[in-house]
Design an enzyme around this catalytic site. Structure first.
Site, PDB file in Angstrom:
ATOM      1  N   GLU A   1      42.102  46.486  -5.451  1.00 58.31           N
ATOM      2  CA  GLU A   1      41.424  47.654  -6.013  1.00 58.31           C
ATOM      3  C   GLU A   1      40.909  47.354  -7.414  1.00 58.31           C
ATOM      4  OE1 GLU A   1      41.859  52.501  -6.279  1.00 58.31           O
ATOM      5  OE2 GLU A   1      43.666  51.305  -5.922  1.00 58.31           O
TER       6      GLU A   1
ATOM      7  N   HIS B   1      43.816  54.427  -5.749  1.00 56.19           N
ATOM      8  CA  HIS B   1      44.749  54.460  -4.619  1.00 56.19           C
ATOM      9  C   HIS B   1      46.097  53.923  -5.086  1.00 56.19           C
ATOM     10  CE1 HIS B   1      45.946  54.751  -0.494  1.00 56.19           C
ATOM     11  NE2 HIS B   1      46.115  53.453  -0.346  1.00 56.19           N
TER      12      HIS B   1
ATOM     13  N   HIS C   1      54.050  57.384  -2.121  1.00 54.50           N
ATOM     14  CA  HIS C   1      52.834  57.327  -1.303  1.00 54.50           C
ATOM     15  C   HIS C   1      52.952  58.367  -0.194  1.00 54.50           C
ATOM     16  CE1 HIS C   1      49.371  56.167   0.753  1.00 54.50           C
ATOM     17  NE2 HIS C   1      49.482  54.850   0.747  1.00 54.50           N
TER      18      HIS C   1
END
Length: 419
Positions: free
Chosen positions: A320, A309, A346
């Site tokens: 993460e 991500h 993003h």
């Protein structure tokens, strides 16, 4: 006869992309592996008063090829235009001849994290300045986020399962996972699935600026999004769409489809922790990845690549990384990890789908896309992030992660197709 759930395999047979680094899968992939950034100063409006004045905008976009008429195109929001175009590309790529298919067995799951924010903003101005009688009769159909999925199905008369997911930045990964589940359960043979987003407008940028979520590296846009880098200072907004075609294996083989890879597993969990922050240690993300592996019958040793991500925010990248360590243990430093958000920004509700495309291409080509702008290693983010240059490496299986505000987690497990 419909095969039992466990015996139905799901493969990918088509892909389409609209993005800041290319408005086709080929252009997107070529620019991605060559380390090109699509992040520039914002051109769609005057952003001089905003803390963040940079974004990954889609340029040179012409939706006309995917719409029945220019009039139809004008009656849809930008995010829907992106979705319809990406879906049309995926249809062409799949070589499906829809007139030869049972349209009752073809579904569409295309989501959006926010939907028609531009229409909402512009129509609100009209309401305040000119009154309710001057509002557009197309306002509601343009702004509701299910219209990307709805309009694509209308244009191609696809009458199977149809819905639009909305789970913030995990939106399109959830759409793909739930489409996979529909095929596995025998509710459809083919699914067009993914996500779209178009929120680079004053209201969208202003809202994320107010949260202090965006990078303010305005003097160096191309190097502003820096996943896992010690000097990261926030994400950069992107826009676009990604759509893939999922197909039940026997159906794909019967029409001699070009099988790109197999989607073997899906994980879906909640952090149940905080409005915007991930759970400490990436606990929810770790459970999600483990579910994807388990449902796909994969061991950690089988996974050669994780498309992270990797938002370029302090908390996400750290959590993460911790989640990957939890799941992969001693294998964590062996597996290649990269985030493409340094190149695209993003893309919110479209991010998962576009990142799935890059994951699928990595499996196909044996070329792992780089994490660009990785220049200052963070001692707490200490995995192999494939820094700055694409890497030639065979990929047998890969995970693609997406995590969203509200604690929504989705992981998808892809593998090289083996008959």
């Amino acid at each position: 006869m419909t095969l039992p759930y466990k015996d139905r395999r799901v493969v990918v047979t088509g892909m389409g992309v609209v993005s800041p680094i290319g408005n086709s899968t080929g252009d997107f992939w070529n620019n991605l592996v060559n380390g090109k950034s699509g992040i520039r100063e914002i051109t769609s409006f005057d952003a001089s008063d905003f803390d963040s004045r940079i974004a990954g905008e889609v340029h040179d976009f012409d939706p006309s090829a995917a719409f029945p008429s220019p009039k139809e195109g004008r009656r849809t929001e930008r995010f829907t235009q992106f979705a319809v175009q990406a879906g049309y590309q995926a249809l062409q790529d799949s070589r499906l001849v829809l007139d030869q298919e049972d349209r009752d067995r073809i579904g569409v799951f295309i989501g959006s994290g926010i939907g028609g924010l531009h229409t909402t903003s512009e129509q609100h101005k009209i309401l305040l300045n000119r009154g309710p009688r001057r509002l557009s009769p197309f306002m509601i159909p343009m702004l509701i986020l299910n219209m990307a999925s709805g309009m694509f199905s209308i244009y191609h008369r696809l009458r199977g399962p149809n819905l639009a997911t909305c789970s913030a930045c995990a939106t399109s990964a959830h759409a793909i996972g739930e489409a996979w589940r529909n095929i596995k359960m025998g509710d459809a043979d083919i699914m067009f699935t993914g996500g779209a987003e178009a929120t680079i407008i004053p209201l969208g940028i202003g809202g994320f600026c107010a949260m202090k979520a965006l990078s303010t590296r305005n003097d160096d846009p191309a190097r502003s999004s820096r996943p896992f880098d010690a000097e990261r200072d926030g994400f950069v907004m992107g826009e676009g769409a990604g759509v893939i075609v999922l197909e039940e294996l026997e159906h794909a083989l019967a029409r001699d489809a070009d099988i790109l890879c197999e989607l073997v597993g899906y994980g879906n969990t909640a952090d149940a922790y905080h409005l915007t922050a991930p759970a400490p240690g990436g606990e929810g993300a770790a459970r999600c990845m483990q579910k994807a592996l388990s449902s796909g019958g994969l061991n950690v040793e089988d996974v050669h690549y994780i498309n992270a991500h990797g938002t370029s925010t302090i908390q996400n990248d750290l959590c993460e990384t911790q989640a990957i360590k939890t799941v992969f243990n001693e294998e964590a430093r062996r597996v290649a990890v990269s985030s493409i958000k340094g190149a695209t920004g993003h893309m919110l509700g479209a991010a998962g789908a576009v990142e799935c495309v890059s994951t699928i291409k990595a499996i196909q080509t044996g070329l792992i896309p780089p994490t660009i702008n990785y220049e200052h290693p963070d001692p707490e983010c200490d995995l192999d992030y494939v820094p700055n240059q694409a890497r030639e490496q065979s990929v047998k299986a890969a995970l693609c992660n997406s995590f969203g505000f509200g604690g929504h987690n989705a992981s998808l497990a892809f593998s090289r197709f083996q008959g």
